[in-house]
Design a protein around this motif. Structure first.
Motif, PDB file in Angstrom:
ATOM      1  N   GLY A  74       0.843  -1.199   0.000  1.00 29.82           N
ATOM      2  CA  GLY A  74       0.000   0.000   0.000  1.00 29.82           C
ATOM      3  C   GLY A  74       0.879   1.249   0.000  1.00 29.82           C
ATOM      4  N   HIS A  75       1.711   1.390   1.042  1.00 34.45           N
ATOM      5  CA  HIS A  75       2.682   2.494   1.088  1.00 34.45           C
ATOM      6  C   HIS A  75       3.681   2.297  -0.054  1.00 34.45           C
TER       7      HIS A  75
ATOM      8  N   ASP B   1       6.196   1.515   7.523  1.00 36.00           N
ATOM      9  CA  ASP B   1       5.349   2.666   7.198  1.00 36.00           C
ATOM     10  C   ASP B   1       3.956   2.223   6.761  1.00 36.00           C
ATOM     11  N   THR B   2       3.512   1.048   7.245  1.00 36.49           N
ATOM     12  CA  THR B   2       2.128   0.622   6.977  1.00 36.49           C
ATOM     13  C   THR B   2       1.224   1.099   8.098  1.00 36.49           C
TER      14      THR B   2
ATOM     15  N   PHE C 177       1.767   5.689  -1.548  1.00 40.09           N
ATOM     16  CA  PHE C 177       2.660   6.086  -2.635  1.00 40.09           C
ATOM     17  C   PHE C 177       2.532   5.159  -3.838  1.00 40.09           C
ATOM     18  N   GLU C 178       2.368   3.866  -3.599  1.00 34.86           N
ATOM     19  CA  GLU C 178       2.359   2.908  -4.717  1.00 34.86           C
ATOM     20  C   GLU C 178       1.054   2.113  -4.812  1.00 34.86           C
TER      21      GLU C 178
ATOM     22  N   THR D 125      -6.000  -1.768  -1.309  1.00 37.25           N
ATOM     23  CA  THR D 125      -4.806  -2.559  -1.004  1.00 37.25           C
ATOM     24  C   THR D 125      -4.302  -2.259   0.406  1.00 37.25           C
ATOM     25  N   MET D 126      -4.170  -0.958   0.718  1.00 36.28           N
ATOM     26  CA  MET D 126      -3.649  -0.568   2.038  1.00 36.28           C
ATOM     27  C   MET D 126      -4.602  -0.997   3.136  1.00 36.28           C
ATOM     28  N   PHE D 127      -5.895  -0.850   2.920  1.00 35.05           N
ATOM     29  CA  PHE D 127      -6.840  -1.217   3.971  1.00 35.05           C
ATOM     30  C   PHE D 127      -6.777  -2.721   4.236  1.00 35.05           C
TER      31      PHE D 127
END
Ligand code: ZN
Ligand code: FE
Length: 256
Positions: free
Chosen positions: A114-115, A134-135, A145-146, A151-153
């Motif tokens: 995610g980051h 950094d998650t 950033f990417e 995805t991050m969640f």
């Protein structure tokens, strides 16, 4: 088996490196390598030798000291296989499911994209501690950033499934700014109000706000609380999936 000894080292402006030392084997690893000098100073003070660097993701503020530490200690550099060409001195690429140990301790690699898309977190079940880079931050999460919000969640939900008592060390001391944002979206959460007061006091005294725990994050971190009716009401988001509330929170935080 004794719990690993854990030492947090402030680096650069607001980064942390963290040492883990296994008293039974004498092995020591560091999670992320922002800056060589403070890491070498702490190891020297304790008479510890570095055997491995565990890298969470390729960003320079987590990898800048990999080559210097590798040259000085002859240590291995372990990091996400998916970012292999971007991690200086990488000796072994890992991903979720890769068997990994630290002394006699098992280490679980968790894919937490995610980051960055290859970002991994390291979970040490016997010591009940996880390193989330950094998650997941104390009261916050990394910028996208990417990866995208969905995805991050999914990565944050994976971390939230660790036992509540799991201690969490993250890559940055961002907690005070995160607390202010959290209060702006869920001021009626008494656990958050109490925690924000404690964080203000700790930062005023120059102390770290880490480690946190999964249980505390689930109770107070807005990015783990998109189901909160108070947060949804404040954002004007009703019957949408949790990840969409998460994505909106992340956008608001970028502008805060
Ligand atoms: Zn980063
Ligand atoms: Fe960082």
């Amino acid at each position: 088996m004794p719990r690993a000894t854990i030492v947090q080292i402030p680096c650069l402006a607001d980064n942390y490196a963290v040492l883990l030392h296994a008293p039974e084997s004498g092995e020591t690893i560091v999670i992320d390598a922002p800056q060589a000098e403070p890491i070498k100073a702490e190891l020297g003070k304790r008479g510890w030798q570095l055997s491995d660097i565990f890298v969470t993701h390729h960003h320079n503020d987590h990898t800048a000291a990999c080559l210097a530490l590798k040259a000085f200690y002859g240590c291995r550099v372990i990091g996400p296989e998916a970012e292999a060409e971007r991690i200086p001195g990488l000796t072994r690429g890992v991903a979720q499911g890769t068997p990994l140990t630290f002394g006699s301790h098992a280490v679980q690699v968790l894919d937490t994209p995610g980051h960055t898309l290859g970002h991994v977190s390291y979970y040490f079940p016997e010591s009940r501690v996880a390193f989330t880079g950094d998650t997941l931050f104390a009261l916050g999460c990394g910028r996208l950033f990417e990866g995208d919000g969905q995805t991050m969640f999914a990565s944050l939900k994976k971390l939230a499934q660790l036992p509540d008592e799991t201690e969490i060390y993250c890559g940055h001391e961002y907690t005070l700014a995160n607390a202010r944002f959290a209060l702006s979206v869920e001021p009626e959460n008494p656990a958050l109000v109490a925690r924000a007061k404690e964080i203000e006091a700790r930062r005023a005294a120059g102390e770290t706000t880490l480690p946190t725990t999964i249980g505390l994050e689930k109770a107070t971190n807005p990015f783990l609380r998109p189901h909160s009716t108070a947060i949804r009401a404040r954002l004007g988001l009703g019957g949408v999936p949790d990840w969409q509330v998460f994505a909106r929170l992340r956008e608001l935080k970028n502008k805060a």
